[in-house]
Scaffold this active site. Structure first.
Site, PDB file in Angstrom:
ATOM      1  N   GLU A   1      -7.954  18.360  -7.158  1.00  0.00           N
ATOM      2  CA  GLU A   1      -8.741  18.795  -6.540  1.00  0.00           C
ATOM      3  C   GLU A   1      -8.967  20.508  -5.792  1.00  0.00           C
ATOM      4  O   GLU A   1      -9.336  20.799  -5.779  1.00  0.00           O
ATOM      5  CB  GLU A   1      -9.248  17.932  -5.248  1.00  0.00           C
ATOM      6  CG  GLU A   1      -9.892  18.594  -4.342  1.00  0.00           C
ATOM      7  CD  GLU A   1      -9.921  19.649  -3.037  1.00  0.00           C
ATOM      8  OE1 GLU A   1     -10.034  20.373  -2.685  1.00  0.00           O
ATOM      9  OE2 GLU A   1      -8.040  18.539  -2.436  1.00  0.00           O
TER      10      GLU A   1
ATOM     11  N   THR B   1      -5.587  14.428 -12.755  1.00  0.00           N
ATOM     12  CA  THR B   1      -4.585  14.418 -11.160  1.00  0.00           C
ATOM     13  C   THR B   1      -3.820  12.208 -11.500  1.00  0.00           C
ATOM     14  O   THR B   1      -5.308  11.866 -11.734  1.00  0.00           O
ATOM     15  CB  THR B   1      -5.144  14.444  -9.972  1.00  0.00           C
ATOM     16  OG1 THR B   1      -4.158  13.546  -9.385  1.00  0.00           O
ATOM     17  CG2 THR B   1      -6.223  14.129  -9.967  1.00  0.00           C
TER      18      THR B   1
ATOM     19  N   ASP C   1      -3.966  10.747  -8.974  1.00  0.00           N
ATOM     20  CA  ASP C   1      -4.497  10.020  -7.962  1.00  0.00           C
ATOM     21  C   ASP C   1      -6.550  10.025  -8.621  1.00  0.00           C
ATOM     22  O   ASP C   1      -6.627   8.650  -7.737  1.00  0.00           O
ATOM     23  CB  ASP C   1      -4.417  11.237  -7.055  1.00  0.00           C
ATOM     24  CG  ASP C   1      -3.494  11.319  -6.520  1.00  0.00           C
ATOM     25  OD1 ASP C   1      -2.282  10.484  -7.029  1.00  0.00           O
ATOM     26  OD2 ASP C   1      -3.293  11.784  -5.595  1.00  0.00           O
TER      27      ASP C   1
ATOM     28  N   ARG D   1      10.980 -13.657  -2.150  1.00  0.00           N
ATOM     29  CA  ARG D   1      10.879 -12.722  -1.020  1.00  0.00           C
ATOM     30  C   ARG D   1       9.102 -12.374  -1.531  1.00  0.00           C
ATOM     31  O   ARG D   1       9.061 -12.182  -2.279  1.00  0.00           O
ATOM     32  CB  ARG D   1      11.091 -11.548  -1.951  1.00  0.00           C
ATOM     33  CG  ARG D   1      13.259 -11.449  -1.110  1.00  0.00           C
ATOM     34  CD  ARG D   1      13.713 -10.332  -2.290  1.00  0.00           C
ATOM     35  NE  ARG D   1      15.208 -10.895  -1.673  1.00  0.00           N
ATOM     36  CZ  ARG D   1      16.284  -9.905  -2.440  1.00  0.00           C
ATOM     37  NH1 ARG D   1      15.458  -9.303  -3.641  1.00  0.00           N
ATOM     38  NH2 ARG D   1      17.434 -10.091  -1.879  1.00  0.00           N
TER      39      ARG D   1
ATOM     40  N   MET E   1       1.804   6.600  -5.343  1.00  0.00           N
ATOM     41  CA  MET E   1       1.265   7.648  -4.990  1.00  0.00           C
ATOM     42  C   MET E   1      -0.303   7.250  -4.573  1.00  0.00           C
ATOM     43  O   MET E   1      -1.002   6.349  -5.045  1.00  0.00           O
ATOM     44  CB  MET E   1       0.857   8.714  -6.248  1.00  0.00           C
ATOM     45  CG  MET E   1       2.577   9.787  -5.741  1.00  0.00           C
ATOM     46  SD  MET E   1       2.859  10.749  -7.577  1.00  0.00           S
ATOM     47  CE  MET E   1       4.813  11.627  -7.204  1.00  0.00           C
TER      48      MET E   1
ATOM     49  N   GLU F   1       0.196   5.643  -0.665  1.00  0.00           N
ATOM     50  CA  GLU F   1       1.568   6.374   0.256  1.00  0.00           C
ATOM     51  C   GLU F   1       0.768   6.709   0.945  1.00  0.00           C
ATOM     52  O   GLU F   1       1.302   7.153   1.888  1.00  0.00           O
ATOM     53  CB  GLU F   1       1.691   7.749  -0.821  1.00  0.00           C
ATOM     54  CG  GLU F   1       1.126   8.581  -0.920  1.00  0.00           C
ATOM     55  CD  GLU F   1       1.551   9.473  -2.409  1.00  0.00           C
ATOM     56  OE1 GLU F   1       3.026   9.761  -2.598  1.00  0.00           O
ATOM     57  OE2 GLU F   1       0.687  10.234  -2.299  1.00  0.00           O
TER      58      GLU F   1
END
Ligand code: F6P
Length: 349
Positions: free
Chosen positions: A106, A128, A130, A165, A172, A228
């Site tokens: 971007e 990217t 993302d 657990r 990301m 994140e």
């Protein structure tokens, strides 16, 4: 002697798998169309500092499967430098370029859009991990990051199960939770936390209750993937201090999983562990999908150069390679498609 037509290519922003496949595709298809190709090294910084290399069939052979970018990359914006845009035009003219192909996310594509409005003949290619660039279904690099995150989640599942657990994987995604959503869906995660859905007190309580319910049902482990950029909103009861220790020059967020770890342990008493995938998800060999997408975008970009169509970005819509104006991408973030998130959500808890 007649000088050959020349184009330039640069990679800007954060790196991702598939950049080299795109550089190869632009170079080889441009050479076939009679162009010389100049690689601008280290993003916009390299254009300003005159760091260039000639790209040819030889130095772009055997790179389709290589991660990173042979050109180097930086996050430098010419608009953050005095006379930066003017220097871009000067360098562009001195290099005798006909057009500039810019591979970016971007930020880099927004810079390209502004430079186009000032008269630079530029074509964008979205990349990217993302996947948050507007105007395209997918960006180069995204599918590889999803595969890496899915592999990590699969591995965490067996250790979570053995130790009973709650396992949190932080991936990301600063402004959008695409990697978390697709990897979580592919792994069958028990919860996916993304920036699009801020965590307020009610949601945290519901999330912790879900983890407790699983335990009470006799399922003694849980897999949670968190982007994140996921944020806490409003007043959260007994919120622990976040740990913000990370490289100062990094644009990376991070640390939300550690905050959640403390919250979960406090409220549920379930043993909880955190893994943060970090830069591993941005490195290494691109998956076949990213290589193909990069190749198709690269060939499309040189086709646009031939047709003198500038100020656009190559785009994937459905299964069609097309274009959108850079203007439509500038300063926008493509958020996660909620209908896809709802599919993954169906399997939560
Ligand atoms: O390029 C996107 C991205 O990978 C984000 O997901 C991440 O937050 C950021 O880059 C990390 O940036 P840097 O390489 O500057 O640390």
């Amino acid at each position: 002697m007649e000088t050959k037509k020349r184009i330039g290519i640069l990679t800007g922003g954060g790196d991702c798998p598939g950049l080299n496949a795109a550089i190869r595709a632009v170079t080889k298809s441009a050479i076939q169309r009679g162009y010389d190709v100049i690689g601008i090294q280290n993003g916009w910084k390299g254009l300003l500092d005159n760091e260039t290399m000639t790209l040819d069939r030889i130095n772009t052979s055997g790179i389709i499967d290589r991660g990173g970018t042979i050109l180097g990359i930086s996050r430098v914006s010419p608009f953050a430098i005095e006379n930066g845009p003017q220097q871009v035009f000067d360098r562009f003219n001195r290099l005798n370029l006909k057009a500039l192909v810019v591979l970016g996310g971007e930020g880099t594509l927004s810079v390209s859009s502004k430079l186009y409005k000032m008269g630079l003949p530029v074509i964008g290619i979205p990349k990217t991990i993302d996947n948050d660039v507007a105007g395209t279904d997918f960006t180069i690099g995204f599918q590889t990051a999803v595969q890496i995150a899915t592999d990590a989640l699969d591995r965490l599942r067996s250790t979570a199960e053995s130790h009973h657990r709650v396992m949190l994987l932080e991936v990301m995604g600063r402004y959008a939770g695409w990697i978390a959503t697709y990897a979580g869906m592919a792994n069958g995660a028990d919860a996916i936390l993304i920036p699009e859905i801020p965590l307020n007190e009610a949601r945290i309580e519901e999330f912790c209750q879900m983890l407790t319910n699983r335990k009470e049902r006799g399922v003694n482990f849980s897999i949670v993937v968190v982007a994140e950029g996921t944020v806490l909103e409003g007043k959260i009861v007994a919120l622990p201090e976040p740990d913000n220790s990370r490289a100062e020059d990094s644009t990376r967020l991070g640390g939300i999983a550690n905050v959640l770890e403390k919250i979960i342990q406090q409220r549920t008493n379930l043993e909880t562990r955190v893994s943060s995938l970090g830069y591993v998800q941005r490195g290494g060999t691109p998956v076949a999908y990213d290589r193909s997408l990069a190749t198709a975008f690269g060939v499309k970009a040189t086709d646009l150069v031939e047709r003198k169509i500038y100020g656009v970005m190559t785009s994937l819509k459905g299964n069609r390679i097309t274009t959108v104006p850079l203007e439509a991408v500038q300063d926008k973030t493509k958020k996660v498609n909620m209908s896809i998130y709802r599919v993954a959500e169906y399997f939560f808890g």
